[in-house]
Design a protein around this motif. Structure first.
Motif, mmCIF file in Angstrom:
data_model
loop_
_atom_site.group_PDB
_atom_site.id
_atom_site.type_symbol
_atom_site.label_atom_id
_atom_site.label_comp_id
_atom_site.label_asym_id
_atom_site.label_seq_id
_atom_site.Cartn_x
_atom_site.Cartn_y
_atom_site.Cartn_z
ATOM 1 N N UNK A 170 6.068 6.036 -6.325
ATOM 2 C CA UNK A 170 7.025 5.523 -7.061
ATOM 3 C C UNK A 170 6.182 5.053 -8.511
ATOM 4 N N UNK A 171 4.697 4.650 -8.176
ATOM 5 C CA UNK A 171 4.470 4.604 -9.416
ATOM 6 C C UNK A 171 4.484 5.390 -10.663
ATOM 7 N N UNK A 172 4.635 6.596 -10.174
ATOM 8 C CA UNK A 172 4.882 7.602 -11.452
ATOM 9 C C UNK A 172 6.234 7.455 -12.009
ATOM 10 N N UNK A 173 7.159 6.814 -11.633
ATOM 11 C CA UNK A 173 8.251 6.552 -12.146
ATOM 12 C C UNK A 173 8.486 5.276 -13.113
ATOM 13 N N UNK A 174 7.481 4.393 -12.903
ATOM 14 C CA UNK A 174 7.597 3.360 -13.559
ATOM 15 C C UNK A 174 7.580 3.374 -15.167
ATOM 16 N N UNK A 175 7.817 2.230 -15.761
ATOM 17 C CA UNK A 175 8.044 2.205 -17.353
ATOM 18 C C UNK A 175 6.723 2.489 -18.127
ATOM 19 N N UNK A 176 5.606 2.443 -17.496
ATOM 20 C CA UNK A 176 4.492 2.597 -17.995
ATOM 21 C C UNK A 176 4.155 3.887 -18.647
ATOM 22 N N UNK A 177 4.220 5.061 -17.866
ATOM 23 C CA UNK A 177 3.781 6.340 -18.150
ATOM 24 C C UNK A 177 4.679 6.687 -19.427
ATOM 25 N N UNK A 178 5.924 6.361 -19.329
ATOM 26 C CA UNK A 178 7.112 6.706 -20.307
ATOM 27 C C UNK A 178 6.484 5.869 -21.825
ATOM 28 N N UNK A 198 4.561 3.079 -1.132
ATOM 29 C CA UNK A 198 5.350 3.662 -2.271
ATOM 30 C C UNK A 198 4.513 3.694 -3.622
ATOM 31 N N UNK A 199 3.344 4.840 -3.286
ATOM 32 C CA UNK A 199 2.601 4.735 -4.523
ATOM 33 C C UNK A 199 3.085 5.945 -5.229
ATOM 34 N N UNK A 205 0.750 -1.264 -0.115
ATOM 35 C CA UNK A 205 0.153 0.044 0.031
ATOM 36 C C UNK A 205 0.716 1.260 -0.062
#
Lengths: 163, 163
Positions: free
Chosen positions: A10-18, A7-8, A5
């Motif tokens: 950190x979601x912003x840095x994952x490869x998906x948005x890129x 490290x939300x 629940x």
DNA sequence: GTTTTAGGTTGCAACTTACTACTTAATTCA
DNA sequence: TGAATTAAGTAGTAAGTTGCAACCTAAAAC
């Protein structure tokens, strides 16, 4: 599947948005599917997909900028521009297939042409799935989210797959 | 990878456009990623993703309509609505992971938290890849497009995977 | 019974998409 | 060689989508 629940942020840095930045716009994915299926020229994309010409020009341009398609004027007819998948673009195939298989299973309900087959025996490929590093197929209940820092390297039978 | 230059009309019927209709809009995919990572409530999605409230309401509504998320008011606090992935939604995980892995490899260049691991040994999952029906991993050059009608069933070792 | 919280809706400005017509340069045809 | 055609792309404008901020409603807490 156990979730963290925390490290939300950190979601912003994952490869998906890129990834979505590169191919997330309307039409981009369909243009890529066309490329995988043998479309190479502006007019081919336009007439096959029925997309507006200015949007097509814009999307092709972005895909080229992102290094997903390569743009080459043909030597023997210099009006003709060839758009071709780069290695980076070609590596979107698993994503494409996974999404297509999902659509076939849950939306259209039927498998549609053309089908991707193993060249060796001309049999359809398996469903795209999640596998452990040793090759076992994993279901949703065999999975957990974890911090990268907390993972201990163990005697890796055939790692190297993690990229 | 051999392509068929014909049957371009058939492209329109494949599962991809249907899938994109359900989850192809801006934000939908990021909302799903949030759901996979443990977000369940409107305000959680809103503050974590920074998405506009009206867009979030609209997207959640569409995902619910498509049966990808289930919407349940909680019995002990009936203001609270829980959004939870259905089986249909959960089956988008391979697609999500494939796209995320691609983004990490080709866009951000680094692996980001949280990482999905095999619960049994806490080791990261393998890269999402294309496999033959018998489990061999296939590269781009081992693949061909074919008409479904032209495929002959052969003694299937462990088929059932094709969906 | 007033305040707070969760989950929305509304109105409007900015941006994106779509449709159609036009442009430009290379190629073919007469 | 000059007129017609083709490939790829641009321009103008109408329609639709997104984003922001403020507002609303019902349930819960104080």
């Amino acid at each position: 599947m156990g979730m963290l629940k925390e490290d939300l942020a950190e979601l912003a840095e994952c490869g998906l948005p890129a990834a979505l930045e590169a191919i997330g716009e309307r039409w981009s994915f369909l243009i890529l599917r066309g490329a995988f299926n043998g479309l190479h020229h502006f007019e081919e994309f336009q007439s096959t997909l029925g997309i507006a010409r200015n949007i097509l020009a814009n999307r092709l341009g972005k895909l080229v900028q992102h290094g997903i398609l390569a743009r080459t004027p043909l030597p023997d007819d210099r009006r003709k521009i060839e758009y071709r998948l780069t290695e980076k673009g070609a590596e979107l195939l698993p994503t494409m297939l996974a999404l297509r298989q999902w659509g076939e299973r849950w939306e259209t309900g039927c498998i549609s042409n053309p089908v991707l087959v193993d060249e060796r025996d001309s049999q359809p490929i398996a469903k795209i799935a999640i596998h452990a590093h040793d090759g076992r197929e994993l279901g949703l209940h065999d999975l957990r989210w974890m911090h990268a820092e907390d993972i201990k390297e163990i005697g890796t039978s055939r790692l190297r797959a993690v990229a």
